[in-house]
Design an enzyme around this catalytic site. Structure first.
Site, short mmCIF file in Angstrom:
data_model
loop_
_atom_site.label_atom_id
_atom_site.label_comp_id
_atom_site.label_asym_id
_atom_site.label_seq_id
_atom_site.Cartn_x
_atom_site.Cartn_y
_atom_site.Cartn_z
N ARG A 29 9.26 3.64 -7.20
CA ARG A 29 9.24 2.97 -5.89
C ARG A 29 9.49 1.48 -6.05
O ARG A 29 10.28 0.88 -5.30
CB ARG A 29 7.90 3.20 -5.19
CG ARG A 29 7.79 2.42 -3.89
CD ARG A 29 6.48 2.67 -3.18
NE ARG A 29 6.43 1.94 -1.91
CZ ARG A 29 5.54 2.16 -0.96
NH1 ARG A 29 4.61 3.08 -1.12
NH2 ARG A 29 5.56 1.46 0.16
N ASN A 53 9.18 11.21 1.86
CA ASN A 53 10.25 10.30 2.27
C ASN A 53 11.45 10.37 1.33
O ASN A 53 11.29 10.67 0.15
CB ASN A 53 9.72 8.86 2.28
CG ASN A 53 8.90 8.55 3.51
OD1 ASN A 53 9.21 9.00 4.60
ND2 ASN A 53 7.82 7.79 3.34
N CYS A 78 6.31 12.58 10.33
CA CYS A 78 6.08 11.16 10.05
C CYS A 78 4.89 10.72 10.89
O CYS A 78 4.58 11.32 11.92
CB CYS A 78 7.33 10.36 10.41
SG CYS A 78 7.19 8.57 10.11
N HIS A 122 12.21 6.97 10.63
CA HIS A 122 12.15 5.54 10.32
C HIS A 122 13.26 4.75 11.01
O HIS A 122 13.64 3.66 10.57
CB HIS A 122 12.15 5.29 8.80
CG HIS A 122 10.86 5.67 8.16
ND1 HIS A 122 10.56 5.43 6.84
CD2 HIS A 122 9.74 6.27 8.67
CE1 HIS A 122 9.35 5.87 6.55
NE2 HIS A 122 8.84 6.39 7.66
N TYR A 154 10.16 -0.21 11.21
CA TYR A 154 11.30 -0.10 10.29
C TYR A 154 12.58 -0.67 10.89
O TYR A 154 13.54 -0.95 10.15
CB TYR A 154 11.52 1.37 9.91
CG TYR A 154 10.40 1.90 9.04
CD1 TYR A 154 10.44 1.75 7.66
CD2 TYR A 154 9.29 2.51 9.61
CE1 TYR A 154 9.41 2.21 6.86
CE2 TYR A 154 8.26 2.98 8.83
CZ TYR A 154 8.31 2.83 7.45
OH TYR A 154 7.29 3.28 6.67
#
Length: 409
Positions: free
Chosen positions: A85, A139, A159, A189, A232
């Site tokens: 990540r 995700n 989500c 998102h 987002y």
């Protein structure tokens, strides 16, 4: 009922387990994770959280064993852990692009690592589970869910953005969450709240000011859009400002890694029998409520409304039927059916169509990986959309993920 949680060693898991306590028919929660030491810590805490519930919590690193006989399979894994990540959030910065784990080049890197693993798990579930619904929380949810549906799996993507708005709007309006229905539209998102209905009346106008503060976007933008964008959208609407901040601040992944380390230490305390407050800083607010509510509707057929990632199937005429969208849906044992939304504005429609095209290319790149397919997906993404940047990012993505991607070796 048996619920299998793939990625059960996640520090998110206690949030999920806490919600499972309301399932009277729950007999077993099977936590599946290859990280055995971490699984033992999280699983032990999960057992204490369900200490007053007849359901048993089992732990295994054997995927087939955990999936066997499951009625619901939740997938919440992270291939490569927080180290991957952090990479996703940093390598794009070298090309003056947003570094984020679910959108842009970082989001594509995560999708490329994740989709093949999730599809393998889904194939195993198809053989071993009890005609189970796959609830995907991994995700990038839209891309992963599209890959699952393309492969013919019985899946829905979930989500927590919509339920977060629902709960906060209800509090601001001094009503119960059950009285609030959102006109939630977009892609995962990449969503907007076009209306907030309470007893049939749209209360959105009076929520714009507090919502602007919540999503950290200008009130004038929300007023012009006549909608509330998710946080987002900041990566699109304030791209240069966010990029500047990312160059000087620690990545979200670095912060989460530190929080996870503290949480795992806390979970080891045998005296801890309730979720620690620190878990709220991990992210995923209202995750358990969203998951439990969706599972209830999918298994009991109560026709409640949830924000779900589903096939477009003609809902919007500007997208292909096989596109995956995230909208408010009525949910029962047959699945999720989108509710008719307000007409969507051109400025939303254009961005949705652009990102949906990228997601189609992203699924292809994840399944049939090659340098060219990754380049084409990056070129199509509106946060990149430049030949030289797409070429540079393809090289950096390949170098950072060569351990996971056969074409990149």
């Amino acid at each position: 009922m048996k619920i299998a949680v793939v990625g059960g060693g996640s520090t998110y898991t206690p949030e999920l387990i806490d919600g499972f306590g309301k399932f009277g028919q729950l007999a077993e929660v099977a936590l599946i994770d290859p990280a055995q030491e971490r699984l033992a810590i999280v699983g032990g805490f999960a057992q204490r959280l369900l200490r007053d519930h007849p359901a048993k919590v089992t732990m295994t690193s054997n995927v087939d064993e955990g999936l066997d006989g499951a009625d619901v399979v939740i997938i919440q894994l992270r291939v490569g852990g927080q180290a991957a990540r952090i990479s996703d959030e940093t390598f794009p910065l070298e090309c003056d692009c947003i570094g984020q784990e679910t959108t842009g080049a970082g989001g594509l890197a995560k999708a490329l690592r994740t989709v093949p693993v999730v599809l393998d798990i889904a194939e195993r579930a198809a053989r071993l589970a009890n005609n189970a619904w796959i609830v995907n929380f991994t995700n990038p949810v839209g891309i992963v869910t599209r890959a699952l549906l393309d492969a013919g799996h019985k899946a829905a993507g979930l989500c927590n953005v919509a339920i977060g708005f629902e709960r906060r709007f209800a509090a601001a309006l001094n009503v119960s969450p059950e009285e609030v229905t959102l006109d939630h539209v977009g892609l995962n998102h990449l969503t907007w709240e076009q209306a907030v209905y309470v007893n049939g009346h749209d209360r959105l106008p009076e929520l714009l000011a507090p919502a602007a503060e919540l999503v950290q976007l200008p009130l004038s933008l929300l007023e012009r859009l006549s909608s509330v964008p998710s946080y987002y959208l900041k990566y699109f609407y304030e791209h240069d400002e966010v990029l500047k901040e990312q160059r000087t601040a620690p990545s979200r992944g670095e912060k989460v890694a530190a929080i996870e380390s503290q949480l795992l230490e806390m979970y080891q305390d045998p005296a801890l029998t309730q979720k620690p407050e620190l878990l709220g800083q991990r992210g995923g607010a209202f995750y358990s409520e969203a998951a439990v509510g969706l599972i209830e509707s999918l298994t009991n057929g109560d026709n409640r409304v949830h924000a779900v990632n589903v096939r477009n199937n003609g809902f919007w005429d500007f997208l292909a039927d096989d596109a995956v969208i995230e909208v408010s849906c009525q949910v029962n044992a047959e699945g999720a059916k989108p509710l008719r939304a307000l007409p969507i504005k051109p400025e939303l429609k254009g961005l949705i169509a652009n990102v949906s095209a990228y997601e189609e290319l992203a699924v292809d790149a994840a399944i049939n990986g090659s340098w060219d397919k990754v380049y084409r997906a990056l070129l199509a993404h509106p946060l990149i959309a430049q030949h030289e940047k797409a070429e540079q990012l393809t090289g950096k993505l390949a170098a950072a993920n060569s351990a996971y991607l056969a074409w990149a070796k």
